[in-house]
Design a protein around this motif. Structure first.
Motif, PDB file in Angstrom:
ATOM      1  N   ASN A  31      11.569  75.307  -6.752  1.00  0.00           N
ATOM      2  CA  ASN A  31      10.675  76.427  -6.492  1.00  0.00           C
ATOM      3  C   ASN A  31       9.266  75.906  -6.287  1.00  0.00           C
ATOM      4  OD1 ASN A  31      12.488  78.609  -6.667  1.00  0.00           O
ATOM      5  ND2 ASN A  31      12.551  78.324  -8.884  1.00  0.00           N
ATOM      6  N   ALA A  32       8.630  76.374  -5.218  1.00  0.00           N
ATOM      7  CA  ALA A  32       7.225  76.049  -4.970  1.00  0.00           C
ATOM      8  C   ALA A  32       6.561  77.357  -4.590  1.00  0.00           C
ATOM      9  CB  ALA A  32       7.096  75.011  -3.857  1.00  0.00           C
ATOM     10  N   ILE A  38      12.237  71.512  -0.240  1.00  0.00           N
ATOM     11  CA  ILE A  38      13.143  70.363  -0.266  1.00  0.00           C
ATOM     12  C   ILE A  38      12.321  69.136   0.123  1.00  0.00           C
ATOM     13  CG2 ILE A  38      15.223  71.687   0.306  1.00  0.00           C
ATOM     14  CD1 ILE A  38      14.982  70.665   3.189  1.00  0.00           C
ATOM     15  N   LEU A  39      12.872  67.958  -0.149  1.00  0.00           N
ATOM     16  CA  LEU A  39      12.230  66.758   0.382  1.00  0.00           C
ATOM     17  C   LEU A  39      12.509  66.715   1.879  1.00  0.00           C
ATOM     18  CD1 LEU A  39      13.125  64.116  -2.362  1.00  0.00           C
ATOM     19  CD2 LEU A  39      10.960  65.336  -2.045  1.00  0.00           C
ATOM     20  N   ASN A  47       8.756  59.458   4.667  1.00  0.00           N
ATOM     21  CA  ASN A  47       9.279  59.045   3.371  1.00  0.00           C
ATOM     22  C   ASN A  47       8.743  59.991   2.299  1.00  0.00           C
ATOM     23  OD1 ASN A  47      10.443  57.595   1.293  1.00  0.00           O
ATOM     24  ND2 ASN A  47       8.790  56.091   1.213  1.00  0.00           N
ATOM     25  N   ASP A  48       9.309  61.190   2.259  1.00  0.00           N
ATOM     26  CA  ASP A  48       8.800  62.254   1.398  1.00  0.00           C
ATOM     27  C   ASP A  48       9.270  62.043  -0.039  1.00  0.00           C
ATOM     28  OD1 ASP A  48       7.568  64.551   0.608  1.00  0.00           O
ATOM     29  OD2 ASP A  48       8.940  65.925   1.638  1.00  0.00           O
ATOM     30  N   GLN A  49       8.338  61.901  -0.950  1.00  0.00           N
ATOM     31  CA  GLN A  49       8.682  61.647  -2.356  1.00  0.00           C
ATOM     32  C   GLN A  49       8.407  62.858  -3.244  1.00  0.00           C
ATOM     33  OE1 GLN A  49      10.000  58.736  -3.323  1.00  0.00           O
ATOM     34  NE2 GLN A  49       9.715  57.630  -1.399  1.00  0.00           N
ATOM     35  N   HIS A  50       7.697  63.830  -2.713  1.00  0.00           N
ATOM     36  CA  HIS A  50       7.265  64.944  -3.561  1.00  0.00           C
ATOM     37  C   HIS A  50       7.593  66.279  -2.910  1.00  0.00           C
ATOM     38  CE1 HIS A  50       5.105  62.047  -5.988  1.00  0.00           C
ATOM     39  NE2 HIS A  50       4.611  61.555  -4.866  1.00  0.00           N
ATOM     40  N   TYR A  51       8.045  67.199  -3.730  1.00  0.00           N
ATOM     41  CA  TYR A  51       8.283  68.536  -3.223  1.00  0.00           C
ATOM     42  C   TYR A  51       6.950  69.196  -2.897  1.00  0.00           C
ATOM     43  CZ  TYR A  51      13.052  67.911  -4.777  1.00  0.00           C
ATOM     44  OH  TYR A  51      14.314  67.440  -4.924  1.00  0.00           O
ATOM     45  N   GLY A  52       6.962  70.072  -1.912  1.00  0.00           N
ATOM     46  CA  GLY A  52       5.749  70.798  -1.559  1.00  0.00           C
ATOM     47  C   GLY A  52       5.283  70.578  -0.134  1.00  0.00           C
ATOM     48  N   SER A  53       5.982  69.711   0.614  1.00  0.00           N
ATOM     49  CA  SER A  53       5.638  69.511   2.031  1.00  0.00           C
ATOM     50  C   SER A  53       6.585  70.271   2.943  1.00  0.00           C
ATOM     51  CB  SER A  53       5.699  68.031   2.411  1.00  0.00           C
ATOM     52  OG  SER A  53       4.806  67.282   1.644  1.00  0.00           O
ATOM     53  N   CYS A  54       7.821  70.363   2.509  1.00  0.00           N
ATOM     54  CA  CYS A  54       8.871  70.927   3.364  1.00  0.00           C
ATOM     55  C   CYS A  54       9.470  72.143   2.660  1.00  0.00           C
ATOM     56  CB  CYS A  54       9.923  69.851   3.616  1.00  0.00           C
ATOM     57  SG  CYS A  54      11.153  70.318   4.828  1.00  0.00           S
ATOM     58  N   HIS A  64      10.927  73.858   7.250  1.00  0.00           N
ATOM     59  CA  HIS A  64       9.799  73.377   8.042  1.00  0.00           C
ATOM     60  C   HIS A  64       8.986  72.397   7.205  1.00  0.00           C
ATOM     61  CE1 HIS A  64       6.778  73.456  11.215  1.00  0.00           C
ATOM     62  NE2 HIS A  64       5.887  73.389  10.245  1.00  0.00           N
ATOM     63  N   CYS A  65       8.712  71.232   7.784  1.00  0.00           N
ATOM     64  CA  CYS A  65       7.888  70.238   7.107  1.00  0.00           C
ATOM     65  C   CYS A  65       6.485  70.285   7.701  1.00  0.00           C
ATOM     66  CB  CYS A  65       8.482  68.842   7.255  1.00  0.00           C
ATOM     67  SG  CYS A  65       7.423  67.575   6.510  1.00  0.00           S
ATOM     68  N   PHE A  66       5.506  70.511   6.820  1.00  0.00           N
ATOM     69  CA  PHE A  66       4.127  70.625   7.296  1.00  0.00           C
ATOM     70  C   PHE A  66       3.484  69.269   7.529  1.00  0.00           C
ATOM     71  CE2 PHE A  66       4.888  74.829   5.683  1.00  0.00           C
ATOM     72  CZ  PHE A  66       4.219  75.609   6.603  1.00  0.00           C
ATOM     73  N   VAL A  67       4.047  68.223   6.987  1.00  0.00           N
ATOM     74  CA  VAL A  67       3.521  66.882   7.262  1.00  0.00           C
ATOM     75  C   VAL A  67       3.970  66.434   8.652  1.00  0.00           C
ATOM     76  CG1 VAL A  67       3.562  64.460   6.543  1.00  0.00           C
ATOM     77  CG2 VAL A  67       3.387  66.286   4.829  1.00  0.00           C
ATOM     78  N   CYS A  68       5.252  66.617   8.942  1.00  0.00           N
ATOM     79  CA  CYS A  68       5.787  66.248  10.265  1.00  0.00           C
ATOM     80  C   CYS A  68       5.484  67.327  11.307  1.00  0.00           C
ATOM     81  CB  CYS A  68       7.299  66.068  10.198  1.00  0.00           C
ATOM     82  SG  CYS A  68       7.846  64.817   9.034  1.00  0.00           S
ATOM     83  N   ASN A  69       5.172  68.520  10.835  1.00  0.00           N
ATOM     84  CA  ASN A  69       5.043  69.678  11.715  1.00  0.00           C
ATOM     85  C   ASN A  69       6.296  69.890  12.549  1.00  0.00           C
ATOM     86  OD1 ASN A  69       3.711  71.933  12.628  1.00  0.00           O
ATOM     87  ND2 ASN A  69       2.754  70.871  14.349  1.00  0.00           N
ATOM     88  N   LYS A  70       7.447  69.826  11.857  1.00  0.00           N
ATOM     89  CA  LYS A  70       8.726  69.991  12.524  1.00  0.00           C
ATOM     90  C   LYS A  70       9.576  71.002  11.764  1.00  0.00           C
ATOM     91  CE  LYS A  70       9.676  65.314  13.939  1.00  0.00           C
ATOM     92  NZ  LYS A  70      10.545  64.186  13.630  1.00  0.00           N
ATOM     93  N   SER A  71      10.375  71.752  12.525  1.00  0.00           N
ATOM     94  CA  SER A  71      11.343  72.655  11.907  1.00  0.00           C
ATOM     95  C   SER A  71      12.736  72.063  12.029  1.00  0.00           C
ATOM     96  CB  SER A  71      11.312  74.021  12.589  1.00  0.00           C
ATOM     97  OG  SER A  71      10.134  74.695  12.233  1.00  0.00           O
TER      98      SER A  71
END
Ligand SMILES: [Zn+2]
Length: 115
Positions: A31-32, A38-39, A47-54, A64-71
């Protein structure tokens, strides 16, 4: 054999919950805020190590990953976990619980292996 046309693909993307696919692949979510995170599944590029980006978006059944800006849809998740495109569709059909409705005779031009 199992064959999928565009309509089948659309149905599977809508029908099979992304949570089902995450559970199947062993992807954990946390939960965020009001969403689940998810990672990032794109391990090659991120190399996502922390929840909160995707984050998981239930309304579109995607992540959706906000670091990669990809769905990522459920087919993407399977493919990023080593499934080929056709195998990903077969696995979604399996998870949908009604594999048999995708049984087709490969005798029509409009059915075939997706490329
Ligand atoms: Zn990412």
């Amino acid at each position: 054999m199992l064959l999928f046309n565009d309509e089948d693909k659309r149905e599977l993307l809508e029908e099979v919950s992304i949570y089902n696919v995450c559970d199947f692949l062993g992807i954990e979510y946390q939960n965020a805020g009001c969403r689940k995170s998810i990672l990032c599944p794109d391990h090659l590029n991120h190399n996502d190590q922390h929840y909160g980006s995707c984050f998981i978006y239930e309304n579109t059944n995607t992540a959706h990953c906000f670091v990669c800006n990809k769905s990522f849809d459920t087919i993407d998740l399977l493919r990023l976990n080593g499934y080929g495109y056709y195998d990903a569709l077969c696995q979604l059909a399996n998870l949908s619980g009604s594999l048999s409705r995708f049984e087709k005779q490969p005798d029509k031009n409009n059915f075939g292996y997706p490329t």
